[in-house]
Motif scaffolding. Structure first.
Motif, mmCIF file in Angstrom:
data_model
loop_
_atom_site.group_PDB
_atom_site.id
_atom_site.type_symbol
_atom_site.label_atom_id
_atom_site.label_comp_id
_atom_site.label_asym_id
_atom_site.label_seq_id
_atom_site.Cartn_x
_atom_site.Cartn_y
_atom_site.Cartn_z
ATOM 1 N N VAL A 140 33.739 61.348 61.907
ATOM 2 C CA VAL A 140 33.966 61.922 63.230
ATOM 3 C C VAL A 140 35.424 61.731 63.634
ATOM 4 C CG1 VAL A 140 33.266 61.847 65.653
ATOM 5 C CG2 VAL A 140 31.590 61.392 63.867
ATOM 6 N N GLY A 141 36.016 62.806 64.153
ATOM 7 C CA GLY A 141 37.390 62.749 64.642
ATOM 8 C C GLY A 141 37.432 62.470 66.132
ATOM 9 N N GLU A 142 38.628 62.484 66.669
ATOM 10 C CA GLU A 142 38.836 62.116 68.068
ATOM 11 C C GLU A 142 38.417 63.213 69.040
ATOM 12 O OE1 GLU A 142 42.453 60.696 71.003
ATOM 13 O OE2 GLU A 142 42.661 60.429 68.844
ATOM 14 N N THR A 143 37.671 62.819 70.048
ATOM 15 C CA THR A 143 37.331 63.645 71.201
ATOM 16 C C THR A 143 37.362 62.724 72.413
ATOM 17 O OG1 THR A 143 34.940 63.226 71.094
ATOM 18 C CG2 THR A 143 35.771 65.125 69.841
ATOM 19 N N ALA A 144 37.124 63.265 73.585
ATOM 20 C CA ALA A 144 37.093 62.435 74.793
ATOM 21 C C ALA A 144 36.016 61.357 74.679
ATOM 22 C CB ALA A 144 36.847 63.305 76.019
ATOM 23 N N PHE A 145 34.905 61.660 74.011
ATOM 24 C CA PHE A 145 33.822 60.683 73.866
ATOM 25 C C PHE A 145 34.146 59.615 72.827
ATOM 26 C CE2 PHE A 145 29.954 59.254 71.679
ATOM 27 C CZ PHE A 145 29.302 58.639 72.737
ATOM 28 N N THR A 146 34.729 60.006 71.696
ATOM 29 C CA THR A 146 34.910 59.064 70.578
ATOM 30 C C THR A 146 36.179 58.231 70.663
ATOM 31 O OG1 THR A 146 36.011 60.722 69.196
ATOM 32 C CG2 THR A 146 33.603 60.526 68.988
ATOM 33 N N VAL A 147 37.115 58.581 71.526
ATOM 34 C CA VAL A 147 38.415 57.914 71.558
ATOM 35 C C VAL A 147 38.297 56.398 71.688
ATOM 36 C CG1 VAL A 147 38.841 58.176 74.052
ATOM 37 C CG2 VAL A 147 40.759 58.064 72.442
ATOM 38 N N ASP A 148 37.334 55.903 72.431
ATOM 39 C CA ASP A 148 37.177 54.455 72.614
ATOM 40 C C ASP A 148 36.560 53.763 71.407
ATOM 41 O OD1 ASP A 148 38.287 54.568 75.162
ATOM 42 O OD2 ASP A 148 36.343 54.898 76.116
ATOM 43 N N PHE A 149 36.025 54.520 70.464
ATOM 44 C CA PHE A 149 35.367 53.940 69.292
ATOM 45 C C PHE A 149 36.213 54.069 68.022
ATOM 46 C CE2 PHE A 149 32.073 55.618 72.152
ATOM 47 C CZ PHE A 149 31.535 54.418 72.564
ATOM 48 N N LEU A 150 37.323 54.792 68.107
ATOM 49 C CA LEU A 150 38.186 54.998 66.949
ATOM 50 C C LEU A 150 39.304 53.963 66.915
ATOM 51 C CD1 LEU A 150 38.561 58.866 67.155
ATOM 52 C CD2 LEU A 150 37.367 57.598 65.373
ATOM 53 N N ASP A 151 39.710 53.607 65.716
ATOM 54 C CA ASP A 151 40.915 52.797 65.537
ATOM 55 C C ASP A 151 41.525 53.142 64.191
ATOM 56 O OD1 ASP A 151 39.820 51.105 63.453
ATOM 57 O OD2 ASP A 151 38.821 49.934 65.002
ATOM 58 N N ASP A 152 42.706 52.590 63.916
ATOM 59 C CA ASP A 152 43.415 52.949 62.690
ATOM 60 C C ASP A 152 42.973 52.155 61.472
ATOM 61 O OD1 ASP A 152 44.492 50.528 63.425
ATOM 62 O OD2 ASP A 152 46.560 51.103 63.034
ATOM 63 N N ALA A 153 41.954 51.309 61.604
ATOM 64 C CA ALA A 153 41.511 50.476 60.488
ATOM 65 C C ALA A 153 40.051 50.709 60.096
ATOM 66 C CB ALA A 153 41.713 49.004 60.837
ATOM 67 N N SER A 154 39.464 51.803 60.608
ATOM 68 C CA SER A 154 38.064 52.062 60.255
ATOM 69 C C SER A 154 37.733 53.536 60.426
ATOM 70 C CB SER A 154 37.122 51.209 61.116
ATOM 71 O OG SER A 154 37.270 51.532 62.479
ATOM 72 N N ASP A 155 36.616 53.916 59.814
ATOM 73 C CA ASP A 155 36.072 55.266 59.960
ATOM 74 C C ASP A 155 34.933 55.216 60.958
ATOM 75 O OD1 ASP A 155 37.709 56.479 58.037
ATOM 76 O OD2 ASP A 155 36.307 56.012 56.410
ATOM 77 N N LEU A 156 34.838 56.230 61.807
ATOM 78 C CA LEU A 156 33.707 56.388 62.706
ATOM 79 C C LEU A 156 32.808 57.459 62.099
ATOM 80 C CD1 LEU A 156 32.442 55.549 65.424
ATOM 81 C CD2 LEU A 156 33.655 57.490 66.456
ATOM 82 N N VAL A 157 31.541 57.120 61.909
ATOM 83 C CA VAL A 157 30.598 58.010 61.246
ATOM 84 C C VAL A 157 29.406 58.236 62.169
ATOM 85 C CG1 VAL A 157 29.068 58.257 59.257
ATOM 86 C CG2 VAL A 157 31.318 57.210 58.972
ATOM 87 N N ALA A 158 28.969 59.489 62.274
ATOM 88 C CA ALA A 158 27.805 59.846 63.085
ATOM 89 C C ALA A 158 26.715 60.399 62.180
ATOM 90 C CB ALA A 158 28.181 60.888 64.128
ATOM 91 N N CYS A 159 25.500 59.891 62.371
ATOM 92 C CA CYS A 159 24.332 60.388 61.636
ATOM 93 C C CYS A 159 23.319 60.909 62.638
ATOM 94 C CB CYS A 159 23.670 59.266 60.843
ATOM 95 S SG CYS A 159 24.680 58.512 59.567
#
Length: 108
Positions: A56-75
């Motif tokens: 998952v890439g950056e959106t208004a919802f995901t911005v707080d869950f993203l960082d430069d040291a991990s992947d955010l994955v949605a299932c």
């Protein structure tokens, strides 16, 4: 008789795994929202092109869950893809929407 016992043991193991994964799915997320789902930016399948679990890439919802040291994955919540990801990684739930469960995978 041995083949029958082997089949029964496989079925028991499969049920035990399913119950374990189901228990993991019910973990309370830190943040959850109700209908409708937020806008999400799906980049690609996480483990393969056809994987239902998506990077998952950056959106208004995901911005707080993203960082430069991990992947955010949605299932898709409750999907077989989510169950197999949990079984493979033991990942913890980061957050959840009405339709998706999110996991973070550090890579450093």
């Amino acid at each position: 008789m041995e083949r029958h016992l082997e089949k029964v043991m496989r079925a028991i193991c499969a049920c035990a795994l399913a119950l374990t994964v189901t228990g993991c799915v019910e973990t309370a997320p830190k943040v959850a929202i109700s209908e409708p789902d937020p806008e999400l930016n799906f980049v690609r399948g996480y483990r393969s092109v056809a994987d239902e679990c998506q990077l998952v890439g950056e959106t208004a919802f995901t911005v707080d869950f993203l960082d430069d040291a991990s992947d955010l994955v949605a299932c898709p919540t409750g999907s077989a893809a989510m169950a197999s990801l949990l079984a493979e990684t033991g990942a913890a739930v980061v957050t959840q929407t009405n339709s998706f469960t999110f996991f973070r995978f550090p890579y450093r």
